[in-house]
Design an enzyme around this catalytic site. Structure first.
Site, mmCIF file in Angstrom:
data_model
loop_
_atom_site.group_PDB
_atom_site.id
_atom_site.type_symbol
_atom_site.label_atom_id
_atom_site.label_comp_id
_atom_site.label_asym_id
_atom_site.label_seq_id
_atom_site.Cartn_x
_atom_site.Cartn_y
_atom_site.Cartn_z
ATOM 1 N N GLY A 18 17.733 12.320 2.194
ATOM 2 C CA GLY A 18 16.718 11.411 2.751
ATOM 3 C C GLY A 18 16.978 11.030 4.202
ATOM 4 N N LYS A 65 13.787 7.731 20.280
ATOM 5 C CA LYS A 65 14.690 6.572 20.255
ATOM 6 C C LYS A 65 15.238 6.285 21.658
ATOM 7 C CE LYS A 65 15.938 7.603 15.473
ATOM 8 N NZ LYS A 65 16.832 8.426 14.636
ATOM 9 N N GLY A 86 18.917 3.454 13.047
ATOM 10 C CA GLY A 86 19.024 2.986 11.661
ATOM 11 C C GLY A 86 19.494 1.549 11.555
ATOM 12 N N VAL A 119 15.248 2.456 15.975
ATOM 13 C CA VAL A 119 16.327 3.099 16.734
ATOM 14 C C VAL A 119 17.668 2.908 16.025
ATOM 15 C CG1 VAL A 119 17.550 3.187 18.943
ATOM 16 C CG2 VAL A 119 15.119 2.636 18.900
ATOM 17 N N ALA A 130 0.865 -1.191 0.000
ATOM 18 C CA ALA A 130 0.000 0.000 0.000
ATOM 19 C C ALA A 130 0.892 1.229 0.000
ATOM 20 C CB ALA A 130 -0.895 0.007 1.237
#
Ligand code: HSE
Length: 441
Positions: free
Chosen positions: A190, A208, A137, A135, A48
């Site tokens: 990004g 985090k 990456g 948390v 989606a």
């Protein structure tokens, strides 16, 4: 409990932005290796996405714009939520859990602010809610805390947990670049949140830290009790003065179990240049964890970006697929005994903490100013470790002070008295210093 061994593990993916796109690509790129590790293929069967991406969804059985269709799809074993935000993520995750699906989410705000309720729902439905990618990456810090360090009492942890903020501070520090200019680059790459104030004001890091602190100490998620300060007030002068004193300014999240209670705080912090943490630059994240048995361990790696975050998302999916392959339906996330400890320690108010401080006081260049400032500090039992004085303009100087350990409440009272002096001609800057001292272990 056991059930039939699946021929494949079926993923429904909600959200095809930076992290969702990375997840889709990573599952495709490493499908062979992942299948070897799991024992069956992991297949995306339903996607989606808000904006149509025909190239990305080509070959996927079902795609559309409705995430609830994924949550209600009987052919989906795990719903992967990479939409971010609360609406509709919260309801989509609730729906999927209620439908008996596992959920993997990269959504730190969702876990930090609604995790207690969502974990309860996962438990009721005997399914997992996994959140490694929420948390730091690509760094597997949740797995480190809940698996690798499971034998330890965690005393404290401290980390650089926002890639955008670290990128900004590193570039300002190394290249003298302007704050806004570096932030724009982080957005283009990004790294930044949809609303970048979440990065620069520390909200993202507080989400985090809330999650890591809850796992480390076994306390409920308490985002509203996590003290949060951003980096937008840091000036190039502060970076230079800190450097002169032997420090680097990092935006840290610190969680510490003390006799008085639990410290949970996010703020810019002076870290000695000799520390590994001080040398983690760019979009890098790093978390230093101190366990009573193991001592200090450091986890370092990319903290944001499509593939780094997807690496953690897919690792959670693999965990759940392996569990299905083992014929078990017992939920593995959150692990029993976490987020539900018997500690009665409350999260402390920031005024109750003790720290060392960097102070920059803009003052007129007049005999006796320094004496008046040090008298006030002394009245509050705050001793000075180092002082430097810098010319700020023809009329004023910057008095830069490093203090020894002090109670924050006392420091605040001292700063109010100093600010009221006629000699002080502007806002005082205060940055906490983290020495990672043995006596704080
Ligand atoms: N905006 C976040 C960061 C993304 O910069 O760390 C990863 O959580």
């Amino acid at each position: 409990m056991s059930k039939e061994i699946p021929e494949k593990f079926r993923v429904g993916l909600c959200g095809l932005g930076t992290v969702g796109g990375g997840t889709l690509n990573l599952l495709a790129d490493n499908s062979h290796e992942i299948q070897r590790r799991v024992g069956c293929p992991i297949e995306i069967v339903h996607v989606a996405t808000r904006s149509p991406k025909p190239d990305l969804v080509e070959g996927i059985a079902r795609s559309g714009s409705d995430p609830f269709a994924v949550a209600n799809d009987p052919e989906v074993d795990v719903l992967v939520e990479t939409m971010g935000g609360f609406d509709p993520a919260f309801e989509v995750v609730r729906q999927a859990l209620a439908n008996g699906k596992h959920v993997v989410t990269a959504n730190k705000a969702l876990i930090a602010e609604h995790g207690n309720e969502l974990f309860a729902r996962a438990k009721e439905n005997n399914v997992s809610l996994a959140f490694e990618s929420s948390v730091a990456g690509g760094i597997p810090i949740i797995k480190a805390l809940r698996e690798g360090l499971a034998a330890n009492r965690i005393d404290w942890l401290a980390g650089i947990i926002n890639g955008t903020g670290n990128f900004i501070l590193s570039e300002m520090s190394a290249k003298g670049r302007q704050f806004e200019d570096v932030l724009a680059e982080a957005q283009a790459l990004g790294y930044a949140e949809a609303d970048p104030t979440f990065d620069v004001e520390g909200i993202d890091a507080a989400h985090k830290l809330t999650i890591m602190g809850a796992i480390a100490f076994g306390i409920p998620l308490q985002f509203e009790r996590t003290y949060t300060e951003g980096i937008s007030f840091i000036t190039p002068d502060d970076i230079d003065y800190a450097d002169e004193l032997g420090y680097v300014i990092k935006h840290l999240g610190i969680a510490r179990m003390t006799d008085k209670g639990v410290e949970m705080r996010v703020h810019p912090t002076l870290v000695s240049r000799s520390r590994l943490l001080a040398n983690v630059n760019g979009v890098g994240n790093a978390v230093l964890v101190h366990g009573d048995a193991v001592g200090s361990t450091l986890y370092n790696g990319p903290g944001a970006g499509a593939m780094a975050t997807a690496s953690a998302v897919v690792a959670d999916v693999i965990d759940l697929a392996r569990q299905a392959m083992a014929g078990s339906t017992a939920p593995v996330y959150p692990p029993l005994g976490y987020l539900s400890s018997d500690t009665d320690k409350a999260v402390l108010d920031i005024e109750e903490i003790e720290a060392e401080y960097y102070l920059r006081i803009p003052a007129v260049d007049k005999v006796g100013v320094m004496a008046r400032i040090s008298n006030i500090l002394q009245e509050h039992d705050i001793s000075i470790e180092a002082v430097i004085q810098k010319e700020a303009s023809s009329e004023s100087v910057s008095i830069v002070i490093l203090t020894h350990n002090a109670i924050e409440k006392e420091l605040n009272q001292a700063l109010s008295a100093i600010a009221a002096l006629n000699d002080v001609v502007g806002e005082i800057t205060r940055i906490r210093v983290e020495p990672f001292h043995a006596n704080k272990d």
